[in-house]
Design a protein around this motif. Sequence first.
Motif, mmCIF file in Angstrom:
data_model
loop_
_atom_site.group_PDB
_atom_site.id
_atom_site.type_symbol
_atom_site.label_atom_id
_atom_site.label_comp_id
_atom_site.label_asym_id
_atom_site.label_seq_id
_atom_site.Cartn_x
_atom_site.Cartn_y
_atom_site.Cartn_z
ATOM 1 N N UNK A 1 17.468 6.162 1.820
ATOM 2 C CA UNK A 1 18.670 5.811 2.562
ATOM 3 C C UNK A 1 18.466 6.008 4.060
ATOM 4 N N UNK A 2 17.747 7.061 4.429
ATOM 5 C CA UNK A 2 17.530 7.336 5.841
ATOM 6 C C UNK A 2 16.634 6.348 6.545
ATOM 7 N N UNK A 3 15.930 5.512 5.777
ATOM 8 C CA UNK A 3 15.053 4.489 6.365
ATOM 9 C C UNK A 3 15.470 3.086 5.912
ATOM 10 N N UNK A 4 16.730 2.954 5.483
ATOM 11 C CA UNK A 4 17.160 1.726 4.806
ATOM 12 C C UNK A 4 17.282 0.501 5.699
ATOM 13 N N UNK A 5 17.246 0.678 7.024
ATOM 14 C CA UNK A 5 17.397 -0.472 7.904
ATOM 15 C C UNK A 5 16.117 -1.224 8.195
ATOM 16 N N UNK A 6 14.974 -0.606 7.964
ATOM 17 C CA UNK A 6 13.702 -1.137 8.452
ATOM 18 C C UNK A 6 13.239 -2.378 7.700
ATOM 19 N N UNK A 7 13.068 -2.268 6.403
ATOM 20 C CA UNK A 7 12.588 -3.420 5.629
ATOM 21 C C UNK A 7 13.576 -4.583 5.670
ATOM 22 N N UNK A 8 14.872 -4.383 5.389
ATOM 23 C CA UNK A 8 15.794 -5.512 5.457
ATOM 24 C C UNK A 8 15.941 -6.082 6.856
ATOM 25 N N UNK A 9 15.970 -5.206 7.870
ATOM 26 C CA UNK A 9 16.106 -5.693 9.239
ATOM 27 C C UNK A 9 14.987 -6.638 9.621
ATOM 28 N N UNK A 10 13.765 -6.264 9.239
ATOM 29 C CA UNK A 10 12.590 -7.083 9.559
ATOM 30 C C UNK A 10 12.549 -8.354 8.699
ATOM 31 N N UNK A 11 12.709 -8.197 7.394
ATOM 32 C CA UNK A 11 12.568 -9.346 6.492
ATOM 33 C C UNK A 11 13.655 -10.387 6.690
ATOM 34 N N UNK A 12 14.890 -9.954 6.815
ATOM 35 C CA UNK A 12 15.988 -10.917 6.934
ATOM 36 C C UNK A 12 15.943 -11.632 8.280
#
Length: 301
Positions: free
Chosen positions: A124-135
């Motif tokens: 949860x504490x790193x939840x923005x990284x993968x979706x932010x980049x991929x989307x």
Amino acid sequence: MDIKTFKELIDALNEAGTADIYSFVQKNEAEFLEISVEEFRRRVKNILNTMKEAVSNGLKTNELSKSGLSGENTALVKEAIEALKLDGARFSTLSPVQKKVIIYTLSVIEENARMGKIAACPTAGSCGIVPGVLIALGEELSLPNEKLVDALILAGIIGEIVSSKMALAGAVAGCQAECGVAAAMAAGAVCFILGGRNEDILNACALSLKNILGLTCDPVSGLVEVPCVKRNVFMAFNALVAAELSLFGVKSKIPLDDVVDAMKETGELMAVSLKESSEAGLAKTKTGIEIEKFLKEKFTR
């Protein structure tokens, strides 16, 4: 899958005669779960949709988290970037995809701080990284959902192999095990999307992880907000840089498996006070202590 190292993954790919990591993984995961490949991909697509929903929800509000420490940055950055289009005199070093990466990464991690629905990737504490980049990349390149599912499956196996050696938790190995691993997952996925070979993908992961060895977990007042929210954005850019360097031909002198071993050792050597205990680092700066005192009084009235 019973694969514990990245070397074992490549050896298994060669033995199976499969070129793409995601294709090999989805087949083996489907067999393990006793479901069809189509059903496995449907489940991953549900995760992708959750990520997109988190981006969308995060973009719609500037509501602060319960603590008041975060929640306004997505709207702030979005408005500033929109203003750039109207200000011909203001130069920005950011490309269109980089601007989206910042906004989307912030939107997800701030949605998490509001206790909204997110996909922990890997935490949860790193939840923005993968979706932010991929989307962001998916939109800029007009990629179909199926391509993003492929990339997400690839990112997943990267996190899974690392987690076979160490727990992906700040309390175990600092933020290198959370935001750091998320950045490596995103770096591999970006490299894949941009046409990298398997060698390039794993190299991108190694370059990404090497950059963050020793990254502490020192949340102010024990909350996943300061410095976690902004750290997600920086680690998203870490992923982009690592992928580009790998595609440019820059090689990590230390192979990925060795980097993971070094990260595990670094986590073991790290003081407990710097592993999510909020007993040192930013959490115990003068301002950090003042914030903690203020929040204790706020929530004990």
